[in-house]
Design an enzyme around this catalytic site. Structure first.
Site, mmCIF file in Angstrom:
data_model
loop_
_atom_site.group_PDB
_atom_site.id
_atom_site.type_symbol
_atom_site.label_atom_id
_atom_site.label_comp_id
_atom_site.label_asym_id
_atom_site.label_seq_id
_atom_site.Cartn_x
_atom_site.Cartn_y
_atom_site.Cartn_z
ATOM 1 N NE ARG A 162 30.608 20.024 98.063
ATOM 2 C CZ ARG A 162 30.171 21.199 97.609
ATOM 3 N NH1 ARG A 162 29.452 21.980 98.390
ATOM 4 N NH2 ARG A 162 30.445 21.593 96.395
ATOM 5 C CG ASN A 209 3.215 15.028 82.248
ATOM 6 O OD1 ASN A 209 2.352 15.526 82.947
ATOM 7 N ND2 ASN A 209 3.224 15.156 80.937
ATOM 8 C CG HIS A 251 1.763 7.199 74.130
ATOM 9 N ND1 HIS A 251 2.152 7.090 75.437
ATOM 10 C CD2 HIS A 251 1.193 6.010 73.811
ATOM 11 C CE1 HIS A 251 1.829 5.890 75.895
ATOM 12 N NE2 HIS A 251 1.256 5.218 74.925
ATOM 13 C CE LYS A 266 4.575 13.574 74.786
ATOM 14 N NZ LYS A 266 4.220 12.151 74.664
ATOM 15 C CE1 TYR A 306 4.988 13.362 79.215
ATOM 16 C CE2 TYR A 306 6.102 11.813 80.658
ATOM 17 C CZ TYR A 306 4.969 12.221 79.986
ATOM 18 O OH TYR A 306 3.814 11.492 80.091
ATOM 19 C CD GLU A 358 -2.712 9.225 75.121
ATOM 20 O OE1 GLU A 358 -1.547 9.188 75.528
ATOM 21 O OE2 GLU A 358 -3.695 8.916 75.825
ATOM 22 C CE LYS A 370 -2.210 5.136 76.210
ATOM 23 N NZ LYS A 370 -2.024 6.470 76.801
ATOM 24 C CG ASP A 371 1.138 1.839 75.134
ATOM 25 O OD1 ASP A 371 0.523 2.795 74.622
ATOM 26 O OD2 ASP A 371 1.955 1.974 76.055
#
Length: 182
Positions: free
Chosen positions: A23, A49, A62, A71, A131, A142, A168-169
């Site tokens: 199932r 998130n 990050h 996290k 997370y 950040e 950003k990365d």
């Protein structure tokens, strides 16, 4: 749940016990009592998130320099290579990293404590990544360390092309230039 230590003692892999039949399946994805016993302290999770990314997307590395987030991460569909980097100057594992393949199929989770940079690379056509965090997102705090910083030396899986990065990365700093934890 099975708690699996990693080469960095504060980072844990959590493997749930899955009950399945024709199932479908059932598993307990979070149990506060078991989690707190494994990490040795109490954490309140304040935010959940959910992201979806296509193959080759690399998010990270990050962290928040203030309002540091722990996290608890997992994948519900697809597969990623998930990475945590110890960026606590006072830690005996400072600058070291640990990586784990987590997927909707293996149902593993990884605990990335406060004081670590975090990132992941999507290996499947798409991946849905969930997370829980121990503090709220604070964009002003950040920070980002470069995913390919030679001083850290992460061995990312070969995906046959350059990873897809956000602006950003692309601007991530080396661990020697970044603002870190004491």
């Amino acid at each position: 749940m099975k708690i699996i230590p990693t080469s960095i003692p504060d980072v844990l892999v959590i493997e749930p016990k899955v009950f399945g039949d024709d199932r479908g399946f059932f598993f307990e994805s979070f149990n506060r009592k078991v989690f707190e016993q494994a990490v040795g302290q109490h954490f309140d999770f304040v935010q959940d998130n959910h992201s979806k990314s296509i193959k080759g997307v690399l998010r990270g590395l990050h962290y928040q320099i203030e309002q540091a987030q722990g996290k608890l991460v997992r994948v519900v569909a697809g597969e990623v290579f998930d990475v945590a980097v110890d960026i606590r100057h006072s830690s005996p594992t400072f600058g070291q990293w640990v990586g784990e393949y987590i997927s909707g199929e293996n149902k593993k989770q990884m605990w990335v404590p406060p004081g670590f940079a975090h990132g992941f690379l999507v290996l499947s056509e798409t991946a849905e990544f969930l997370y829980k965090t121990t503090d709220f997102y604070a964009p002003a705090h950040e920070r980002c360390i470069s995913w390919n910083d030679h001083a850290i030396g992460i061995h990312w899986p070969d995906i046959g092309t350059t990873p897809l990065l956000s602006m950003k990365d692309q601007q991530g700093l080396s661990i020697h230039q970044a603002e870190l934890f004491t």
